[in-house]
Structure formats: C-alpha cells, structure tokens
Design a protein around this motif. Sequence first.
Motif, PDB file in Angstrom:
ATOM      1  N   ASP A   1     -26.519   6.571  14.057  1.00 15.60           N
ATOM      2  CA  ASP A   1     -25.800   7.242  12.962  1.00 15.60           C
ATOM      3  C   ASP A   1     -25.184   6.275  11.961  1.00 15.60           C
ATOM      4  OD1 ASP A   1     -26.421   9.660  14.086  1.00 15.60           O
ATOM      5  OD2 ASP A   1     -24.570   9.754  15.281  1.00 15.60           O
TER       6      ASP A   1
ATOM      7  N   ARG B   1     -23.529   6.735   3.660  1.00 13.86           N
ATOM      8  CA  ARG B   1     -22.814   7.360   4.776  1.00 13.86           C
ATOM      9  C   ARG B   1     -23.141   8.853   4.867  1.00 13.86           C
ATOM     10  NH1 ARG B   1     -16.319   7.883   5.311  1.00 13.86           N
ATOM     11  NH2 ARG B   1     -16.157   8.061   7.567  1.00 13.86           N
TER      12      ARG B   1
ATOM     13  N   ASP C   1     -19.112   2.525   9.974  1.00 11.64           N
ATOM     14  CA  ASP C   1     -19.753   3.633   9.260  1.00 11.64           C
ATOM     15  C   ASP C   1     -21.021   3.135   8.573  1.00 11.64           C
ATOM     16  OD1 ASP C   1     -17.779   5.631   9.848  1.00 11.64           O
ATOM     17  OD2 ASP C   1     -16.453   4.571   8.464  1.00 11.64           O
TER      18      ASP C   1
ATOM     19  N   GLY D   1     -25.901  10.134   4.317  1.00 14.35           N
ATOM     20  CA  GLY D   1     -27.278  10.329   4.761  1.00 14.35           C
ATOM     21  C   GLY D   1     -28.354  10.046   3.731  1.00 14.35           C
TER      22      GLY D   1
ATOM     23  N   GLN E   1     -27.046   2.164  17.338  1.00 15.08           N
ATOM     24  CA  GLN E   1     -26.134   3.153  16.721  1.00 15.08           C
ATOM     25  C   GLN E   1     -26.892   3.920  15.640  1.00 15.08           C
ATOM     26  OE1 GLN E   1     -22.202   1.831  15.573  1.00 15.08           O
ATOM     27  NE2 GLN E   1     -22.269   0.077  16.960  1.00 15.08           N
TER      28      GLN E   1
ATOM     29  N   ARG F   1     -30.161   0.069  14.442  1.00 14.71           N
ATOM     30  CA  ARG F   1     -30.492   1.499  14.361  1.00 14.71           C
ATOM     31  C   ARG F   1     -30.739   2.058  15.757  1.00 14.71           C
ATOM     32  NH1 ARG F   1     -31.347   5.114   9.531  1.00 14.71           N
ATOM     33  NH2 ARG F   1     -29.292   4.233   9.239  1.00 14.71           N
TER      34      ARG F   1
END
Lengths: 221, 210
Positions: free
Chosen positions: A75, A123, A47, A125, A73, A70
Amino acid sequence: MRVALAEDGALFREGLVMLLQAAGHEIVGCTADGDSLVELLSSQTADVTILDIRMPPEPDGGLLTAGRLRAMQPDMGLLFLSHYAESHYLMRILQVGTEAIGYRLKEKVGSVDVLTDTLDRIRSGEIVIEPVLAKRLVERPRGGKRGAVAALSERELDVLRLMAEGRSNNGIAAQLFVTPKAVEKHIANIFGKLNLYADAAEHHRRVLAVLTYLRSQRDEM
Amino acid sequence: MTLDPVAWRPGKVSGNVEQSRPTASAEHDHWLRRRLLQRQLHDGAALRISALTLQFGLFRHQVLETDRHLQESVDGLQDQLHAVLQDLRDVAGQIYPPLLDQAGLGPALREMASRAPVTVRVDAPATRFEPAVEAIAYFAVTECLDALDGEGPPVDVLVRCDGEVLLVTMTGVDVRRARMMDEQVRRMGGTVDTPGGTEIGTIIARIPCE
C-alpha cells in the motif's frame, strides 16, 4: 504525510529533506542507497517513499529497491525521481506497479506545492507521470505511426494525453473546459476503440489505454 | 575541452590487422573517456543544479504570501534552471547517451526510435557489449535516422551478434549516409556496406566485438 527517501547525491538528498519538512511532512527515514532503505522500512512504515532511479545497488537501484518495497508494503506509494524522463524507465516503473506510483524529474519537484500535490496524488492511488514525458508519449501521431490509436479523434487523443499524466476525470474536464460527463464519454470511446472491455477495473483500463498507445509507438512489450 | 582526442588516421584501415589493433584500442579509450564525461555531467553539474532548484523552492516557501513579485521571480529562476538542465541533457546525449550507458543498445535505440519522425522498428538483443561497440553502433543508427523526414517509409533496425562481429542492418534508409558512419566503424576495424539501392536501401555495419 510520512515520507521515506533514498538518494545517493548528498546535496540533493539534504535539499529534499528540508523542502519536505517545510511542506509539513514527517521524514521517517533517509538513506543514500536502496539496501539501507529496505532495511529501514522493514521496521517502519511510510505513506510514500521517494527513490532515485540511478543509485546503489547499481545501475538502477531505485527500480530494484521499489520492487522489494512493493512486495513488503503493497500500500505504500512510490515516487521515482530521475535526471532523465525516458519511456524506457516509465515502462519499467509500470512493471513495478500501476497504482500509487510516480515518475518525475528531479528539478520539477522543487516547490512545496508541486511536491505536496505529487505526493498527495500518489498516496490516493494515482499514477503521476512527468508532464513532458506524458506529452511526448501521446503527442500527435505522425506519418505511419498511428497503429492502434488510428481510430481516435483529436479530442480523444487530448483526453488520452491527460490520462497519461495521471489526471482524474474532473482534472481532464477542467483542462479541456468540458464537463466531466463529456470526459467520461470520451474515455468510454477510447476504451471501445482500443478494445479494452469492461472486465477490468476502471483504473486498470486507464493504464492499459495509455500502454496501448505506447505499444503503438514502440515495438516493445 | 577536446572531446575527440583520437586524431583521424588516413589510409586503409579496414582488414589491416597490424593497423586496426592499435586504432581499435584507441577507439575503446576514446569512448570510455566520453562515457566518463557524461557521468561527470550527471553526478556533478546536473545534480548540483537540481539541488539548487530545491533550495529555491525552500526560499520561495519562506517568502511572504503577499510578495507575489518575489515569488514569481523565484518561479522564473526555477524555469531557467530547468532549461539549463535540458541543455545539459542534450549535451550529455551527444557525448555518450545516458540510457545507452545504463541500459544498453536495445533500450537506447528504441528510445531514439520513439522520437523519430517515421516508424522505426528496432530488433536488438538484450546483450551488453563494450562501451565503444555500443556507442559506434548507436551513433551509426543516429546518422541514418537524423536524415529522415516525416514522409519516408518505415525503417527497420536489426542488431545481431554474429560470433565476434556486431551486425547492424538498417533497411529503408538513405544509403548515401553510409559514408558518414564509415570512418568511425573502420577505426574499430569494421566495415560498412550498402548491398543494393542507390538512394533508399540497406546499410550494414559490421563492428568487431569481443
């Protein structure tokens, strides 16, 4: 939360793993350099990944590694830890991404509550910036330093400073003892005065507002 | 520990090739030692103390929720460790600025400029130079900016590599500060000039670089 981390200092790395575990997080991987972490995360997900800025590959392997992660992954949240809170590194971090990203001093994440709060915000954002750095970047303009933010009122500067710390509208409202509605109004004024119009997403404009302030202080970027 | 093992050498140095070579070499060694000390502080004491804050955090987590007094004591200790680290950062910055070491003259000067009481515009190339050259240029600018107060005019710092010489031009500064940087620049075989102005004017440092 699933957390991966890379830190070349063994003592700090081990301490961080123990604190993360005490906070109830799952450690999916833990390495002493960026390249090993990239390899590890090519077959697993996390995460949030925690990275030391100054680690192999030298000189600032954390930033290089973050760029690769980045891309792999998009997200996954990224939290940079460093012994120094410098605007130079903040600029470079924001070049890696302006969402789900954080930059904090190593000695400031030494509690379960702070560590978890930082990871949760990333996490979800947010941008999390070490408060001492955010404060230095948006402190009261002095002398001829006003530039692009000259038009902002004292209260709008307060709001901008809290925005630079990555606070939500509700968080800013609580800090300033005003209603979220009042904060929205201040932010709309800031966007207007800094010429940030509505064609960009709200979150993106927040970052641009902070960067505009930084640019007004530094003839860089 | 003595941080300045290079003794000051009296007499003329500037322009004297016979003397400037061994002096410049000693100056290079001197800055390499300072850079090493700064790195030792970071990799040693600073990292140990940061790790200690994590151990305190773990300890605090294990303390019973009801023991507010003990929890607050741990918070207080962590705050003190943060203050110790701030002190160490200040010392490291005076020995050899970590950002100068990691990122070079441009980023280090811009970081310094962002904390100055007046507008300081920095124009510097991304090129890296010898540790001694970068450090002497950096501290020469520091000497000038330290003297500024909040009321002064904007300052321009221009860094250019002109062949084998690094030129640092500071405009809008107190030219009397030139004296402060002269000795160090001369030890590298360089020069400091003040073309015009008796108070606020321009200082140009020329530092040999390879």
